[in-house]
Design a protein around this motif. Structure first.
Motif, PDB file in Angstrom:
ATOM      1  N   LEU A 256       0.720  -1.174  -0.053  1.00 43.29           N
ATOM      2  CA  LEU A 256      -0.049   0.088   0.049  1.00 43.29           C
ATOM      3  C   LEU A 256       0.681   1.278   0.017  1.00 43.29           C
ATOM      4  CD1 LEU A 256      -3.046  -1.103   2.402  1.00 43.29           C
ATOM      5  CD2 LEU A 256      -3.020  -1.068  -0.116  1.00 43.29           C
ATOM      6  N   ALA A 257       2.277   1.193   0.078  1.00 43.20           N
ATOM      7  CA  ALA A 257       3.169   2.129  -0.053  1.00 43.20           C
ATOM      8  C   ALA A 257       3.649   2.507  -1.367  1.00 43.20           C
ATOM      9  CB  ALA A 257       4.215   2.142   1.177  1.00 43.20           C
ATOM     10  N   GLY A 258       3.330   1.271  -2.067  1.00 42.17           N
ATOM     11  CA  GLY A 258       4.006   1.302  -3.518  1.00 42.17           C
ATOM     12  C   GLY A 258       3.041   1.972  -4.608  1.00 42.17           C
ATOM     13  N   TRP A 259       3.212   1.931  -5.831  1.00 46.69           N
ATOM     14  CA  TRP A 259       2.477   2.583  -6.731  1.00 46.69           C
ATOM     15  C   TRP A 259       1.117   1.749  -6.604  1.00 46.69           C
ATOM     16  CZ3 TRP A 259       0.728   0.380 -11.286  1.00 46.69           C
ATOM     17  CH2 TRP A 259       1.145  -0.994 -11.660  1.00 46.69           C
ATOM     18  N   LYS A 260       0.928   0.560  -6.803  1.00 45.93           N
ATOM     19  CA  LYS A 260      -0.284   0.055  -6.854  1.00 45.93           C
ATOM     20  C   LYS A 260      -1.129   0.414  -5.725  1.00 45.93           C
ATOM     21  CE  LYS A 260       0.696  -4.175  -9.636  1.00 45.93           C
ATOM     22  NZ  LYS A 260       0.616  -5.663  -9.641  1.00 45.93           N
ATOM     23  N   GLY A 261      -0.742   0.508  -4.374  1.00 44.96           N
ATOM     24  CA  GLY A 261      -1.539   1.351  -3.265  1.00 44.96           C
ATOM     25  C   GLY A 261      -2.162   2.407  -3.580  1.00 44.96           C
ATOM     26  N   TYR A 262      -1.524   3.240  -4.336  1.00 44.06           N
ATOM     27  CA  TYR A 262      -2.294   4.484  -4.607  1.00 44.06           C
ATOM     28  C   TYR A 262      -3.298   4.245  -5.395  1.00 44.06           C
ATOM     29  CZ  TYR A 262      -3.436   8.497  -7.594  1.00 44.06           C
ATOM     30  OH  TYR A 262      -4.227   9.262  -8.376  1.00 44.06           O
ATOM     31  N   TYR A 263      -3.408   3.301  -6.348  1.00 41.51           N
ATOM     32  CA  TYR A 263      -4.608   2.905  -7.269  1.00 41.51           C
ATOM     33  C   TYR A 263      -5.832   2.129  -6.361  1.00 41.51           C
ATOM     34  CZ  TYR A 263      -2.275   4.724 -11.426  1.00 41.51           C
ATOM     35  OH  TYR A 263      -1.803   5.389 -12.288  1.00 41.51           O
ATOM     36  N   MET A 264      -5.128   1.259  -5.307  1.00 41.84           N
ATOM     37  CA  MET A 264      -6.241   0.931  -4.635  1.00 41.84           C
ATOM     38  C   MET A 264      -6.886   1.670  -3.785  1.00 41.84           C
ATOM     39  SD  MET A 264      -3.957  -2.958  -3.709  1.00 41.84           S
ATOM     40  CE  MET A 264      -5.822  -3.612  -3.183  1.00 41.84           C
ATOM     41  N   TYR A 265      -6.127   2.700  -3.218  1.00 47.87           N
ATOM     42  CA  TYR A 265      -6.943   3.606  -2.289  1.00 47.87           C
ATOM     43  C   TYR A 265      -7.728   4.555  -3.103  1.00 47.87           C
ATOM     44  CZ  TYR A 265      -4.486   2.497   2.154  1.00 47.87           C
ATOM     45  OH  TYR A 265      -3.687   2.095   3.168  1.00 47.87           O
TER      46      TYR A 265
ATOM     47  N   VAL B  11      -3.410   7.799   7.638  1.00 45.50           N
ATOM     48  CA  VAL B  11      -2.114   8.857   7.997  1.00 45.50           C
ATOM     49  C   VAL B  11      -1.782   8.579   9.655  1.00 45.50           C
ATOM     50  CG1 VAL B  11      -1.810  11.181   8.295  1.00 45.50           C
ATOM     51  CG2 VAL B  11      -2.705  10.350   6.319  1.00 45.50           C
ATOM     52  N   LEU B  12      -2.786   8.590  10.517  1.00 48.29           N
ATOM     53  CA  LEU B  12      -2.294   8.338  11.769  1.00 48.29           C
ATOM     54  C   LEU B  12      -1.596   7.326  12.142  1.00 48.29           C
ATOM     55  CD1 LEU B  12      -5.710   9.674  13.579  1.00 48.29           C
ATOM     56  CD2 LEU B  12      -3.620  10.998  13.246  1.00 48.29           C
ATOM     57  N   LEU B  13      -1.832   6.130  11.364  1.00 48.09           N
ATOM     58  CA  LEU B  13      -1.235   5.134  11.621  1.00 48.09           C
ATOM     59  C   LEU B  13       0.104   4.793  10.686  1.00 48.09           C
ATOM     60  CD1 LEU B  13      -4.332   2.277  12.122  1.00 48.09           C
ATOM     61  CD2 LEU B  13      -2.730   3.485  13.664  1.00 48.09           C
TER      62      LEU B  13
ATOM     63  N   LEU C  29       3.554   3.098  11.957  1.00 44.79           N
ATOM     64  CA  LEU C  29       3.526   1.886  12.251  1.00 44.79           C
ATOM     65  C   LEU C  29       3.292   1.149  11.194  1.00 44.79           C
ATOM     66  CD1 LEU C  29       1.311   2.120  15.442  1.00 44.79           C
ATOM     67  CD2 LEU C  29       3.660   2.267  15.060  1.00 44.79           C
ATOM     68  N   ARG C  30       2.872   1.643   9.804  1.00 44.05           N
ATOM     69  CA  ARG C  30       2.611   0.816   8.655  1.00 44.05           C
ATOM     70  C   ARG C  30       3.334   1.107   7.514  1.00 44.05           C
ATOM     71  NH1 ARG C  30      -2.554  -0.943   7.896  1.00 44.05           N
ATOM     72  NH2 ARG C  30      -2.633   0.156   5.524  1.00 44.05           N
ATOM     73  N   GLY C  31       2.985   1.896   6.422  1.00 46.50           N
ATOM     74  CA  GLY C  31       3.925   2.100   5.330  1.00 46.50           C
ATOM     75  C   GLY C  31       4.825   3.456   5.328  1.00 46.50           C
ATOM     76  N   GLY C  32       4.573   4.024   6.543  1.00 49.37           N
ATOM     77  CA  GLY C  32       5.543   5.469   6.537  1.00 49.37           C
ATOM     78  C   GLY C  32       4.812   6.531   5.946  1.00 49.37           C
ATOM     79  N   ARG C  33       5.868   7.426   5.541  1.00 42.10           N
ATOM     80  CA  ARG C  33       5.351   8.592   4.648  1.00 42.10           C
ATOM     81  C   ARG C  33       4.867   8.163   3.428  1.00 42.10           C
ATOM     82  NH1 ARG C  33      10.068  12.975   5.919  1.00 42.10           N
ATOM     83  NH2 ARG C  33       9.818  13.139   8.181  1.00 42.10           N
ATOM     84  N   ALA C  34       5.368   7.017   2.747  1.00 45.03           N
ATOM     85  CA  ALA C  34       4.982   6.737   1.348  1.00 45.03           C
ATOM     86  C   ALA C  34       3.361   6.390   1.416  1.00 45.03           C
ATOM     87  CB  ALA C  34       5.790   5.417   0.909  1.00 45.03           C
TER      88      ALA C  34
END
Length: 300
Positions: free
Chosen positions: A229-238, A266-268, A271-276
């Protein structure tokens, strides 16, 4: 055999060996399609060579100059088949192989929107189409609350047909009247949820979607939708999940849910994918708001 003219629409990108197996499966059907349109999404592997040496009757290769994504590929392929006057369009990904009687079983079933049922290479049921896709309850974390493979242990346990609320464009058969009424898949999704969007529009236009138990597709790859979810596919999934909620949420709380999801992510994010991941979800929310308008209800 059905007298309807049937076109298969395949979208492929850099999976030439899988495509070759899938085309061999189409060649083994006991009811041959009348045409096979393969949208080659600017592949850089040997996909073009596979298509050039194929002897599959009725094969038409459409080579794009850029990668349109699955959504753009199915938009182009379905529009091509529709414009050429086909009665039935059968949408297929490059990583499934139909059983020899798959198309026959689909054409025997009643309905304008039908799906084949996917099994894996071991024969296990892996059909993920939702029997419940909840866009009414704002507390539903994921709108898909039940799928075929979470409801029945094996394909043999299923009724002959099962009504479903979303589809994957892997073995989805749609008749011409549906495209006339609701238009084409929305290419702006690029990847993910274009099939869900199309299914929602079809059902809301009065076309139920049924899974046909005895129409079998064999999936060549394992099911792994846990993309980064921090990668490019994560953007499209969200982004595309948010678009579905903005467009089709059945009440204001559901249509507001993307904002809550984005806030929680954003709040989590530390603990998850960081800034990305935080960047992905905030950009996805912004861009999803720009996609709230429904696509044209016309195949033109």
């Amino acid at each position: 055999m059905s007298a309807e003219q049937v076109a298969v629409v395949v979208v492929t990108f850099n999976r030439a060996d899988l495509l070759e197996r899938m085309l061999a499966g189409l060649g083994g059907l006991d009811r041959a399609p009348d045409a096979v349109f393969v949208v080659n999404n600017a592949s850089t592997d040997h996909t073009r060579e596979v298509l050039e040496r194929s002897t599959l009757p009725g094969l038409v290769a459409i080579h794009t100059t850029e990668n349109l994504g699955g959504a753009g590929g199915f938009h182009l392929g379905l529009k091509t088949a529709y414009d050429k006057g086909f009665d039935v369009m059968w949408l297929m990904d490059d990583d499934v192989v139909p059983a020899p009687d798959c198309l026959t079983r689909l054409l025997e079933a009643d309905g304008s929107c039908l799906i084949a049922v996917r099994e894996d290479l071991t024969g296990a049921l892996v059909e993920k189409s939702a029997v419940r896709f909840d866009l009414r309850n704002p507390l539903a974390i994921r709108p898909k609350t039940a799928s075929i493979d979470s409801t029945w242990a094996t394909r043999a346990d299923m009724p002959a047909t099962v009504e479903v609320e979303n589809v994957a464009f892997e073995g989805f058969l749609v008749r011409r009247e549906v495209v006339e009424r609701i238009g084409l898949p929305d290419p702006s999704y690029f990847i993910f949820y274009d099939d869900v969007d199309f299914a929602i529009r079809a059902r809301r236009a009065g076309f139920p979607i049924r899974a046909v138990r005895d129409a079998v597709l064999v999936r060549q790859l394992s099911f792994d939708q846990q993309h980064d979810l921090a990668g490019w596919k994560g953007y499209y999934m969200y982004r595309n999940l948010f678009v579905v909620h903005f467009r089709y949420g059945e009440n204001v709380l559901v249509r507001l849910k993307p904002w809550l999801v984005a806030l929680v992510v954003v709040l989590l994010s530390p603990l998850r994918g960081g800034r990305a991941e935080a960047r992905n979800v905030t950009r996805a929310l912004r861009d999803a708001r720009r996609m709230r308008a429904l696509p044209p209800a016309s195949p033109r």
